[in-house]
Design a protein around this motif. Structure first.
Motif, mmCIF file in Angstrom:
data_model
loop_
_atom_site.group_PDB
_atom_site.id
_atom_site.type_symbol
_atom_site.label_atom_id
_atom_site.label_comp_id
_atom_site.label_asym_id
_atom_site.label_seq_id
_atom_site.Cartn_x
_atom_site.Cartn_y
_atom_site.Cartn_z
ATOM 1 N N THR A 173 -32.675 6.037 -5.788
ATOM 2 C CA THR A 173 -32.311 4.259 -6.986
ATOM 3 C C THR A 173 -33.156 4.776 -8.082
ATOM 4 O OG1 THR A 173 -32.204 1.996 -7.486
ATOM 5 C CG2 THR A 173 -34.732 2.779 -6.090
ATOM 6 N N PRO A 174 -31.893 4.391 -9.448
ATOM 7 C CA PRO A 174 -32.685 4.633 -10.505
ATOM 8 C C PRO A 174 -33.452 3.853 -10.965
ATOM 9 C CG PRO A 174 -30.351 4.875 -10.525
ATOM 10 C CD PRO A 174 -30.383 4.178 -9.452
ATOM 11 N N ARG A 175 -34.382 4.025 -11.374
ATOM 12 C CA ARG A 175 -35.863 2.501 -11.653
ATOM 13 C C ARG A 175 -35.408 2.254 -13.281
ATOM 14 N NH1 ARG A 175 -39.658 1.753 -8.246
ATOM 15 N NH2 ARG A 175 -40.155 0.352 -9.996
ATOM 16 N N TRP A 176 -35.400 3.136 -13.944
ATOM 17 C CA TRP A 176 -34.932 2.834 -15.852
ATOM 18 C C TRP A 176 -33.556 4.260 -16.276
ATOM 19 C CZ3 TRP A 176 -36.024 7.156 -18.396
ATOM 20 C CH2 TRP A 176 -37.063 8.037 -18.157
ATOM 21 N N ALA A 177 -33.110 3.975 -17.465
ATOM 22 C CA ALA A 177 -32.315 4.382 -17.782
ATOM 23 C C ALA A 177 -32.581 4.509 -19.756
ATOM 24 C CB ALA A 177 -30.659 4.282 -17.471
ATOM 25 N N ARG A 178 -32.901 5.757 -19.869
ATOM 26 C CA ARG A 178 -32.593 5.409 -21.976
ATOM 27 C C ARG A 178 -31.858 6.296 -22.514
ATOM 28 N NH1 ARG A 178 -37.968 4.592 -20.104
ATOM 29 N NH2 ARG A 178 -39.136 6.410 -21.046
ATOM 30 N N SER A 195 -22.219 7.922 -17.347
ATOM 31 C CA SER A 195 -23.301 6.761 -17.787
ATOM 32 C C SER A 195 -24.206 7.274 -15.801
ATOM 33 C CB SER A 195 -22.417 5.757 -17.813
ATOM 34 O OG SER A 195 -21.702 5.917 -16.673
ATOM 35 N N VAL A 196 -24.749 5.954 -15.775
ATOM 36 C CA VAL A 196 -25.343 5.708 -14.001
ATOM 37 C C VAL A 196 -25.509 4.866 -13.517
ATOM 38 C CG1 VAL A 196 -27.050 8.036 -15.289
ATOM 39 C CG2 VAL A 196 -27.942 5.873 -15.187
ATOM 40 N N PRO A 197 -25.025 4.048 -12.407
ATOM 41 C CA PRO A 197 -24.909 2.993 -11.641
ATOM 42 C C PRO A 197 -25.794 2.821 -12.873
ATOM 43 C CG PRO A 197 -24.767 4.891 -10.253
ATOM 44 C CD PRO A 197 -25.528 5.662 -11.611
ATOM 45 N N PRO A 198 -26.050 1.075 -11.946
ATOM 46 C CA PRO A 198 -26.891 0.180 -12.446
ATOM 47 C C PRO A 198 -28.710 0.610 -12.206
ATOM 48 C CG PRO A 198 -25.122 -0.902 -11.896
ATOM 49 C CD PRO A 198 -25.208 0.654 -11.957
ATOM 50 N N VAL A 199 -29.690 0.032 -12.644
ATOM 51 C CA VAL A 199 -31.231 0.134 -11.880
ATOM 52 C C VAL A 199 -31.127 -0.895 -11.195
ATOM 53 C CG1 VAL A 199 -33.180 -0.168 -12.710
ATOM 54 C CG2 VAL A 199 -31.911 0.866 -14.689
ATOM 55 N N GLY A 200 -31.428 -0.287 -10.373
ATOM 56 C CA GLY A 200 -31.550 -0.740 -8.709
ATOM 57 C C GLY A 200 -30.360 -0.222 -7.919
ATOM 58 N N GLU A 201 -29.696 0.132 -8.128
ATOM 59 C CA GLU A 201 -28.234 0.534 -7.050
ATOM 60 C C GLU A 201 -29.078 2.034 -6.475
ATOM 61 O OE1 GLU A 201 -24.815 -0.509 -5.309
ATOM 62 O OE2 GLU A 201 -25.449 -1.275 -7.303
ATOM 63 N N GLN A 202 -29.307 1.942 -5.041
ATOM 64 C CA GLN A 202 -29.511 2.477 -3.937
ATOM 65 C C GLN A 202 -27.807 3.653 -4.050
ATOM 66 O OE1 GLN A 202 -30.893 1.407 -0.094
ATOM 67 N NE2 GLN A 202 -32.135 0.045 -1.274
ATOM 68 N N GLY A 203 -28.247 4.895 -3.419
ATOM 69 C CA GLY A 203 -27.493 5.710 -3.400
ATOM 70 C C GLY A 203 -27.878 7.274 -2.604
ATOM 71 N N THR A 204 -27.666 8.466 -3.006
ATOM 72 C CA THR A 204 -27.885 9.657 -2.055
ATOM 73 C C THR A 204 -27.934 10.131 -3.475
ATOM 74 O OG1 THR A 204 -26.597 9.004 -0.448
ATOM 75 C CG2 THR A 204 -27.172 11.109 -0.624
ATOM 76 N N LEU A 205 -29.196 11.290 -3.198
ATOM 77 C CA LEU A 205 -30.115 12.364 -4.458
ATOM 78 C C LEU A 205 -29.913 13.767 -3.586
ATOM 79 C CD1 LEU A 205 -30.791 12.753 -7.419
ATOM 80 C CD2 LEU A 205 -33.397 11.986 -6.649
ATOM 81 N N ARG A 206 -28.983 14.604 -4.604
ATOM 82 C CA ARG A 206 -29.017 15.727 -3.629
ATOM 83 C C ARG A 206 -29.353 16.707 -4.521
ATOM 84 N NH1 ARG A 206 -23.005 15.966 -1.493
ATOM 85 N NH2 ARG A 206 -24.216 14.768 -0.269
ATOM 86 N N ILE A 207 -30.338 17.116 -5.408
ATOM 87 C CA ILE A 207 -30.918 17.579 -5.191
ATOM 88 C C ILE A 207 -31.054 19.552 -5.636
ATOM 89 C CG2 ILE A 207 -33.404 18.751 -6.183
ATOM 90 C CD1 ILE A 207 -34.094 15.415 -6.469
ATOM 91 N N ASP A 208 -30.830 21.005 -5.738
ATOM 92 C CA ASP A 208 -30.916 22.071 -5.178
ATOM 93 C C ASP A 208 -31.850 22.325 -4.570
ATOM 94 O OD1 ASP A 208 -28.164 22.275 -6.594
ATOM 95 O OD2 ASP A 208 -29.026 23.542 -8.220
ATOM 96 N N ASP A 209 -31.430 23.217 -3.068
ATOM 97 C CA ASP A 209 -32.046 23.212 -2.433
ATOM 98 C C ASP A 209 -32.887 22.418 -1.946
ATOM 99 O OD1 ASP A 209 -33.078 25.850 -0.252
ATOM 100 O OD2 ASP A 209 -34.652 26.057 -1.833
ATOM 101 N N LEU A 210 -33.221 21.392 -1.579
ATOM 102 C CA LEU A 210 -33.489 20.492 -0.968
ATOM 103 C C LEU A 210 -32.959 19.289 0.089
ATOM 104 C CD1 LEU A 210 -35.803 18.636 -3.117
ATOM 105 C CD2 LEU A 210 -36.886 20.065 -1.435
ATOM 106 N N PRO A 211 -33.296 18.980 0.931
ATOM 107 C CA PRO A 211 -31.843 18.342 1.417
ATOM 108 C C PRO A 211 -32.106 16.601 0.597
ATOM 109 C CG PRO A 211 -34.237 18.760 3.696
ATOM 110 C CD PRO A 211 -34.653 19.333 1.831
ATOM 111 N N ASP A 212 -31.033 15.958 0.845
ATOM 112 C CA ASP A 212 -30.166 15.123 0.486
ATOM 113 C C ASP A 212 -31.679 13.435 0.742
ATOM 114 O OD1 ASP A 212 -28.443 16.357 0.367
ATOM 115 O OD2 ASP A 212 -26.815 15.312 1.050
#
Length: 218
Positions: free
Chosen positions: A179-184, A158-175
């Motif tokens: 925020t999740p905008r939608w999930a299905r 599961s992912v956090p609730p839509v709208g919950e802010q956090g840090t996204l860490r993508i390989d080889d990119l700065p953090d």
């Protein structure tokens, strides 16, 4: 959009001989427009600097050489095809296979999308890993596509609730803060709170491509 098909608006045979069209063909409009560029089996982001009825000048983040056959998409669903006729540093010049109706294309570029819910920016399919950290928990993700504004990703939990802010860490990119905008089902869309520059994005795509070539080498 100037044309509902995948073919850019083209000048008619009669119009192409008029004085007005000859002036139009000589005119280049500055657009500074992000686009998707493809040649051979590689697809990436680029920045169109200017466009005329016969071609365009593009900033690229990959070593595209003279004579390369490419396609460029600036407008969703409309693809320009042509040949690279010169390159210098990070810029290339492209001659269209068929002259376009420049004024119609410029009008289409200025026109907002009919469906504003689809105004997400150009997206590129990728294969990468990421991790979203929020509420004291880390969520592993498989990145499916990316734009300057965010990503679509598959998750195994599961992912956090839509709208919950956090840090996204993508390989080889700065953090990045996101925020999740939608999930299905097993996918979710994440919005960058601070969009990526197209320079950073284009260079990242090139690094991912080169890394993939390295993994394929014997």
């Amino acid at each position: 959009m100037a044309n509902s098909s995948n073919t850019p608006p083209q000048a008619s045979a009669d119009e192409s001989h008029s004085d007005a069209d000859r002036r139009s063909e000589e005119r280049a409009a500055t657009v500074l427009r992000p686009a998707l560029l493809q040649w051979e089996d590689f697809k990436t982001f680029c920045l169109v600097r200017n466009i005329s009825s016969s071609g365009l000048k593009v900033r690229v983040f990959a070593p595209v050489k003279d004579g390369a056959r490419i396609s460029i998409c600036m407008i969703d669903g409309v693809v320009f095809k042509g040949t690279v006729i010169w390159h210098e540093n990070d810029a290339i010049g492209v001659a269209f296979d068929t002259p376009i109706a420049l004024d119609d294309v410029l009008a289409a570029l200025r026109r907002p999308p009919a469906d504003t819910s689809k105004n997400r920016g150009l997206r590129l399919e990728v294969v990468s890993r990421a991790r979203f950290i929020a509420l004291g928990q880390a969520y592993d993700l498989e990145v499916l596509d990316i734009s300057s504004r965010g990503i679509k990703a598959r998750y195994a939990q599961s992912v956090p609730p839509v709208g919950e802010q956090g840090t996204l860490r993508i390989d080889d990119l700065p953090d990045r803060k996101a925020t999740p905008r939608w999930a299905r089902e097993d996918t979710a869309g994440f919005l960058f709170l601070d969009p990526l520059s197209f320079t950073d994005l284009g260079q990242w795509v090139m690094r991912q491509y080169q890394a993939g070539l390295g993994e394929q080498a014997p």
